[in-house]
Design a protein around this motif. Structure first.
Motif, mmCIF file in Angstrom:
data_model
loop_
_atom_site.group_PDB
_atom_site.id
_atom_site.type_symbol
_atom_site.label_atom_id
_atom_site.label_comp_id
_atom_site.label_asym_id
_atom_site.label_seq_id
_atom_site.Cartn_x
_atom_site.Cartn_y
_atom_site.Cartn_z
ATOM 1 N N PRO A 195 0.810 -1.224 0.000
ATOM 2 C CA PRO A 195 0.000 0.000 0.000
ATOM 3 C C PRO A 195 0.846 1.278 0.000
ATOM 4 O O PRO A 195 0.459 2.280 -0.591
ATOM 5 C CB PRO A 195 -0.818 -0.090 1.286
ATOM 6 C CG PRO A 195 -0.783 -1.500 1.693
ATOM 7 C CD PRO A 195 0.476 -2.076 1.144
ATOM 8 N N LEU A 196 2.008 1.217 0.649
ATOM 9 C CA LEU A 196 2.882 2.380 0.667
ATOM 10 C C LEU A 196 3.381 2.702 -0.744
ATOM 11 O O LEU A 196 3.319 3.863 -1.181
ATOM 12 C CB LEU A 196 4.072 2.130 1.601
ATOM 13 C CG LEU A 196 5.104 3.255 1.663
ATOM 14 C CD1 LEU A 196 4.522 4.443 2.404
ATOM 15 C CD2 LEU A 196 6.369 2.760 2.320
ATOM 16 N N VAL A 251 3.000 6.023 -5.694
ATOM 17 C CA VAL A 251 2.796 6.057 -7.147
ATOM 18 C C VAL A 251 1.560 6.892 -7.490
ATOM 19 O O VAL A 251 1.583 7.697 -8.426
ATOM 20 C CB VAL A 251 2.683 4.622 -7.709
ATOM 21 C CG1 VAL A 251 2.227 4.632 -9.155
ATOM 22 C CG2 VAL A 251 4.017 3.902 -7.591
ATOM 23 N N VAL A 252 0.483 6.736 -6.718
ATOM 24 C CA VAL A 252 -0.733 7.526 -6.953
ATOM 25 C C VAL A 252 -0.444 9.010 -6.727
ATOM 26 O O VAL A 252 -0.895 9.862 -7.509
ATOM 27 C CB VAL A 252 -1.893 7.041 -6.056
ATOM 28 C CG1 VAL A 252 -3.047 8.026 -6.057
ATOM 29 C CG2 VAL A 252 -2.386 5.686 -6.515
ATOM 30 N N LEU A 253 0.298 9.349 -5.691
ATOM 31 C CA LEU A 253 0.640 10.754 -5.438
ATOM 32 C C LEU A 253 1.449 11.354 -6.584
ATOM 33 O O LEU A 253 1.190 12.489 -6.994
ATOM 34 C CB LEU A 253 1.406 10.886 -4.125
ATOM 35 C CG LEU A 253 0.577 10.734 -2.860
ATOM 36 C CD1 LEU A 253 1.474 10.764 -1.630
ATOM 37 C CD2 LEU A 253 -0.473 11.809 -2.769
ATOM 38 N N VAL A 267 6.855 -8.078 -2.235
ATOM 39 C CA VAL A 267 6.175 -6.866 -1.805
ATOM 40 C C VAL A 267 4.831 -7.214 -1.189
ATOM 41 O O VAL A 267 4.400 -6.606 -0.228
ATOM 42 C CB VAL A 267 5.995 -5.902 -2.997
ATOM 43 C CG1 VAL A 267 5.183 -4.697 -2.617
ATOM 44 C CG2 VAL A 267 7.345 -5.484 -3.523
ATOM 45 N N ALA A 268 4.174 -8.225 -1.752
ATOM 46 C CA ALA A 268 2.870 -8.653 -1.248
ATOM 47 C C ALA A 268 2.724 -10.155 -1.486
ATOM 48 O O ALA A 268 3.440 -10.745 -2.301
ATOM 49 C CB ALA A 268 1.758 -7.903 -1.966
ATOM 50 N N VAL A 269 1.804 -10.736 -0.774
ATOM 51 C CA VAL A 269 1.485 -12.153 -0.935
ATOM 52 C C VAL A 269 -0.004 -12.240 -1.252
ATOM 53 O O VAL A 269 -0.838 -11.713 -0.517
ATOM 54 C CB VAL A 269 1.819 -12.941 0.351
ATOM 55 C CG1 VAL A 269 1.442 -14.396 0.189
ATOM 56 C CG2 VAL A 269 3.289 -12.808 0.695
ATOM 57 N N PRO A 285 6.667 -5.961 -11.001
ATOM 58 C CA PRO A 285 5.269 -6.089 -11.404
ATOM 59 C C PRO A 285 4.338 -5.211 -10.563
ATOM 60 O O PRO A 285 3.354 -4.675 -11.078
ATOM 61 C CB PRO A 285 4.957 -7.568 -11.190
ATOM 62 C CG PRO A 285 6.264 -8.246 -11.219
ATOM 63 C CD PRO A 285 7.249 -7.260 -10.696
ATOM 64 N N TRP A 286 4.666 -5.038 -9.283
ATOM 65 C CA TRP A 286 3.815 -4.198 -8.434
ATOM 66 C C TRP A 286 3.894 -2.731 -8.855
ATOM 67 O O TRP A 286 2.884 -2.029 -8.869
ATOM 68 C CB TRP A 286 4.196 -4.350 -6.957
ATOM 69 C CG TRP A 286 3.273 -3.588 -6.060
ATOM 70 C CD1 TRP A 286 3.545 -2.438 -5.404
ATOM 71 C CD2 TRP A 286 1.916 -3.906 -5.768
ATOM 72 N NE1 TRP A 286 2.447 -2.026 -4.710
ATOM 73 C CE2 TRP A 286 1.429 -2.907 -4.913
ATOM 74 C CE3 TRP A 286 1.066 -4.943 -6.140
ATOM 75 C CZ2 TRP A 286 0.124 -2.921 -4.427
ATOM 76 C CZ3 TRP A 286 -0.228 -4.940 -5.650
ATOM 77 C CH2 TRP A 286 -0.688 -3.943 -4.805
ATOM 78 N N LEU A 287 5.072 -2.263 -9.232
ATOM 79 C CA LEU A 287 5.212 -0.889 -9.709
ATOM 80 C C LEU A 287 4.459 -0.684 -11.025
ATOM 81 O O LEU A 287 3.809 0.342 -11.226
ATOM 82 C CB LEU A 287 6.692 -0.521 -9.882
ATOM 83 C CG LEU A 287 7.456 -0.205 -8.607
ATOM 84 C CD1 LEU A 287 8.947 -0.082 -8.897
ATOM 85 C CD2 LEU A 287 6.940 1.054 -7.964
ATOM 86 N N ILE A 288 4.553 -1.657 -11.916
ATOM 87 C CA ILE A 288 3.840 -1.565 -13.197
ATOM 88 C C ILE A 288 2.337 -1.545 -12.956
ATOM 89 O O ILE A 288 1.617 -0.699 -13.501
ATOM 90 C CB ILE A 288 4.240 -2.725 -14.128
ATOM 91 C CG1 ILE A 288 5.698 -2.574 -14.553
ATOM 92 C CG2 ILE A 288 3.325 -2.793 -15.348
ATOM 93 C CD1 ILE A 288 6.272 -3.788 -15.256
#
Length: 178
Positions: free
Chosen positions: A17-18, A23-25, A128-130, A161-164
């Protein structure tokens, strides 16, 4: 070993989420600067010139008789001169505004690249996540790229992949909030 795993698990649950929030900001800031850049050129003088040009053309169109043709032509020439003045004003103001906003956009882009680079360096081999394997069935291996192996019934999501994914979703969110 059991006590060390709990903070690590909590850190993993906060990382995704961080990263997404950052990225949204970045995306919202970029959209906001683009919007300000587009709307910054409308000054009070420009609005006044546009209103005067519109009034002159409207007044010239009321003179439709052959006896008033000279007066209508004079008003049209005056409106054309005002249009030229407006064009010159827009060019001079537009260059200054565009340069300042372009500078801010470049700085924002550089900060975004640095943040992405730091995220990739920090979480290169760490998940980064599961996510449940059933939730991402055909894309499990793609999402776990650079994150290591699959866990029992879960897929570990890598940082790239999470950044993309975060970038694509944030662009969609920014377009909706527009």
């Amino acid at each position: 070993m059991e006590g060390d795993e709990a903070p690590l698990q909590r850190q993993r649950s906060i990382v995704a989420p961080l990263i997404f929030s950052i990225v949204v900001l970045f995306q919202l800031a970029s959209r906001r600067l683009e919007l300000l850049k587009r709307n910054a050129s409308k000054s009070e003088k420009e609005v006044q010139l546009r209103a005067e040009i519109k009034r002159l053309y409207k007044e010239a169109s009321t003179f439709s008789q052959p006896s008033t043709f000279a007066q209508a032509a004079k008003l049209r020439r005056l409106a054309a001169a005002k249009e030229k003045e407006l064009t010159n004003y827009q060019e001079s103001q537009g260059k200054e505004v565009k340069m300042s906003y372009d500078l801010y956009l470049k700085i924002l882009f550089i900060l975004k690249v640095i943040a992405y680079f730091l995220f990739i360096c920090w979480y290169w081999r760490a998940p980064v996540a599961v996510v449940s394997q059933q939730l991402v069935q055909p894309f499990g291996k793609l999402l776990s790229w650079t994150a290591g192996d699959h866990l029992t019934n879960n897929v570990t999501v890598g940082v790239i992949p999470w950044l993309i994914l975060s970038t694509r979703v944030s662009k969609f969110v920014a377009r909706i909030l527009k």
